[in-house]
Design a protein around this motif. Sequence first.
Motif, PDB file in Angstrom:
ATOM      1  N   THR A 166       1.583   3.747  -3.090  1.00 54.74           N
ATOM      2  CA  THR A 166       2.947   3.817  -3.437  1.00 54.74           C
ATOM      3  C   THR A 166       3.168   3.243  -4.996  1.00 54.74           C
ATOM      4  O   THR A 166       2.918   2.267  -5.417  1.00 54.74           O
ATOM      5  CB  THR A 166       3.706   2.909  -2.468  1.00 54.74           C
ATOM      6  OG1 THR A 166       3.347   3.651  -1.378  1.00 54.74           O
ATOM      7  CG2 THR A 166       5.204   3.164  -2.536  1.00 54.74           C
TER       8      THR A 166
ATOM      9  N   LEU B 193       7.567  -5.141  -2.673  1.00 55.54           N
ATOM     10  CA  LEU B 193       6.192  -4.212  -2.259  1.00 55.54           C
ATOM     11  C   LEU B 193       5.026  -5.305  -1.639  1.00 55.54           C
ATOM     12  O   LEU B 193       4.540  -4.676  -0.543  1.00 55.54           O
ATOM     13  CB  LEU B 193       5.668  -3.807  -3.721  1.00 55.54           C
ATOM     14  CG  LEU B 193       4.779  -2.669  -3.421  1.00 55.54           C
ATOM     15  CD1 LEU B 193       5.314  -1.360  -2.610  1.00 55.54           C
ATOM     16  CD2 LEU B 193       4.094  -2.113  -4.831  1.00 55.54           C
TER      17      LEU B 193
ATOM     18  N   LYS C 200       4.369  -2.237   6.574  1.00 51.53           N
ATOM     19  CA  LYS C 200       5.256  -1.074   6.375  1.00 51.53           C
ATOM     20  C   LYS C 200       5.004  -0.184   5.313  1.00 51.53           C
ATOM     21  O   LYS C 200       5.345   1.041   5.235  1.00 51.53           O
ATOM     22  CB  LYS C 200       6.584  -1.688   6.176  1.00 51.53           C
ATOM     23  CG  LYS C 200       7.227  -2.527   7.515  1.00 51.53           C
ATOM     24  CD  LYS C 200       8.558  -2.957   7.176  1.00 51.53           C
ATOM     25  CE  LYS C 200       8.992  -3.816   8.158  1.00 51.53           C
ATOM     26  NZ  LYS C 200      10.275  -4.454   8.127  1.00 51.53           N
ATOM     27  N   ILE C 201       3.963  -0.440   4.335  1.00 49.47           N
ATOM     28  CA  ILE C 201       3.511   0.355   3.620  1.00 49.47           C
ATOM     29  C   ILE C 201       2.008   0.364   3.616  1.00 49.47           C
ATOM     30  O   ILE C 201       1.475  -0.823   3.542  1.00 49.47           O
ATOM     31  CB  ILE C 201       3.825  -0.254   2.013  1.00 49.47           C
ATOM     32  CG1 ILE C 201       5.388   0.107   1.485  1.00 49.47           C
ATOM     33  CG2 ILE C 201       2.735   0.544   0.989  1.00 49.47           C
ATOM     34  CD1 ILE C 201       5.753  -0.267   0.407  1.00 49.47           C
ATOM     35  N   THR C 202       1.618   1.567   3.980  1.00 50.44           N
ATOM     36  CA  THR C 202      -0.094   1.785   4.205  1.00 50.44           C
ATOM     37  C   THR C 202      -0.422   2.503   3.218  1.00 50.44           C
ATOM     38  O   THR C 202      -1.570   3.007   3.438  1.00 50.44           O
ATOM     39  CB  THR C 202      -0.018   2.149   5.632  1.00 50.44           C
ATOM     40  OG1 THR C 202       0.655   3.397   5.870  1.00 50.44           O
ATOM     41  CG2 THR C 202       0.628   1.168   6.681  1.00 50.44           C
ATOM     42  N   LYS C 203       0.035   3.276   2.280  1.00 46.69           N
ATOM     43  CA  LYS C 203      -0.606   4.217   1.511  1.00 46.69           C
ATOM     44  C   LYS C 203      -0.081   3.910  -0.080  1.00 46.69           C
ATOM     45  O   LYS C 203       0.806   3.217   0.024  1.00 46.69           O
ATOM     46  CB  LYS C 203      -0.146   5.685   1.880  1.00 46.69           C
ATOM     47  CG  LYS C 203       1.249   5.964   1.656  1.00 46.69           C
ATOM     48  CD  LYS C 203       1.446   7.447   2.186  1.00 46.69           C
ATOM     49  CE  LYS C 203       2.926   7.650   2.184  1.00 46.69           C
ATOM     50  NZ  LYS C 203       3.561   8.831   2.461  1.00 46.69           N
TER      51      LYS C 203
ATOM     52  N   GLU D  27       3.033   8.147  -3.584  1.00 41.28           N
ATOM     53  CA  GLU D  27       4.410   8.285  -3.464  1.00 41.28           C
ATOM     54  C   GLU D  27       5.331   7.603  -4.308  1.00 41.28           C
ATOM     55  O   GLU D  27       4.731   6.447  -4.723  1.00 41.28           O
ATOM     56  CB  GLU D  27       4.778   8.242  -2.069  1.00 41.28           C
ATOM     57  CG  GLU D  27       6.240   8.330  -1.862  1.00 41.28           C
ATOM     58  CD  GLU D  27       6.683   7.912  -0.471  1.00 41.28           C
ATOM     59  OE1 GLU D  27       7.808   8.128   0.147  1.00 41.28           O
ATOM     60  OE2 GLU D  27       5.957   7.286   0.362  1.00 41.28           O
TER      61      GLU D  27
ATOM     62  N   GLN E  25       6.154  -5.612   2.009  1.00 40.57           N
ATOM     63  CA  GLN E  25       5.987  -4.486   2.802  1.00 40.57           C
ATOM     64  C   GLN E  25       4.667  -4.359   3.249  1.00 40.57           C
ATOM     65  O   GLN E  25       4.280  -3.858   4.297  1.00 40.57           O
ATOM     66  CB  GLN E  25       6.623  -3.414   2.151  1.00 40.57           C
ATOM     67  CG  GLN E  25       8.104  -3.351   1.862  1.00 40.57           C
ATOM     68  CD  GLN E  25       8.869  -3.117   3.080  1.00 40.57           C
ATOM     69  OE1 GLN E  25       8.870  -2.159   3.692  1.00 40.57           O
ATOM     70  NE2 GLN E  25       9.548  -4.037   3.290  1.00 40.57           N
ATOM     71  N   ILE E  26       3.608  -4.683   2.207  1.00 42.90           N
ATOM     72  CA  ILE E  26       2.464  -4.479   2.388  1.00 42.90           C
ATOM     73  C   ILE E  26       1.794  -5.694   3.615  1.00 42.90           C
ATOM     74  O   ILE E  26       1.162  -5.165   4.479  1.00 42.90           O
ATOM     75  CB  ILE E  26       1.517  -4.681   1.338  1.00 42.90           C
ATOM     76  CG1 ILE E  26       1.609  -3.694   0.450  1.00 42.90           C
ATOM     77  CG2 ILE E  26      -0.012  -4.809   1.714  1.00 42.90           C
ATOM     78  CD1 ILE E  26       1.214  -3.604  -1.151  1.00 42.90           C
TER      79      ILE E  26
END
Length: 211
Positions: A29, A16, A24-27, A2, A19-20
């Motif tokens: 990006t 970033l 909150k970010i799992t793919k 994404e 978020q990891i």
Amino acid sequence: MEIICIESIDSTHLFLCEQIRNKKITKNTALYALEQTQGIGSRENSWQSSKGNLHLSFCLKEKDLPKDLPLASVSIYFAYLFKEILADYGSKIWLKWPNDLYLDDKKTGGIMSTKISDFVIGGIGLNITFAPENRALCDIKISLEYLVKEFVKKLEKKFLWKNIFSKYMLEFEKSRHFSIHHEGKIFSLKDACLYQDGSILLDNKRVYSLR
């Protein structure tokens, strides 16, 4: 992968990473900002930049990297893929060991990397519209959106490290005219020995590029 574009942020890299850590970010990006106010450079220095420059951070699951890529050399791998895109459009920018983008003898950008959980996080800065004193501007005109999309495409192709390294070996010779900072000291790269995992031998010590 994404791709997310935002107007302004303190630091794409710190955002970033946070978020990891907070899941909150799992793919995979890629995040780039049109403006970055508190960028992070190598050795945790600030990265001076301005609107119109590239401020890109991205994360990939470790399992999605080429199987032969040494984790300690992801900065070289990411940087060389990025440099190849610029070269395809006529740029003379080259990669100084381990993660600095240079035009002739002046820095025009850089790459950094880190690892959190099962993610490898990379960050790229490039002077496109503004360069601080004694730094260089990118020598081609290219849109941020296009540059990010092309880089993501390259990442997704999972080029083998052995193929990237064979090309980088030739480019490394340019680095011999320069020095690097390591553990508070400055070392000349003139006689450095480059190993296949991207590390070098300096002062009888193996030095790696992961940072």
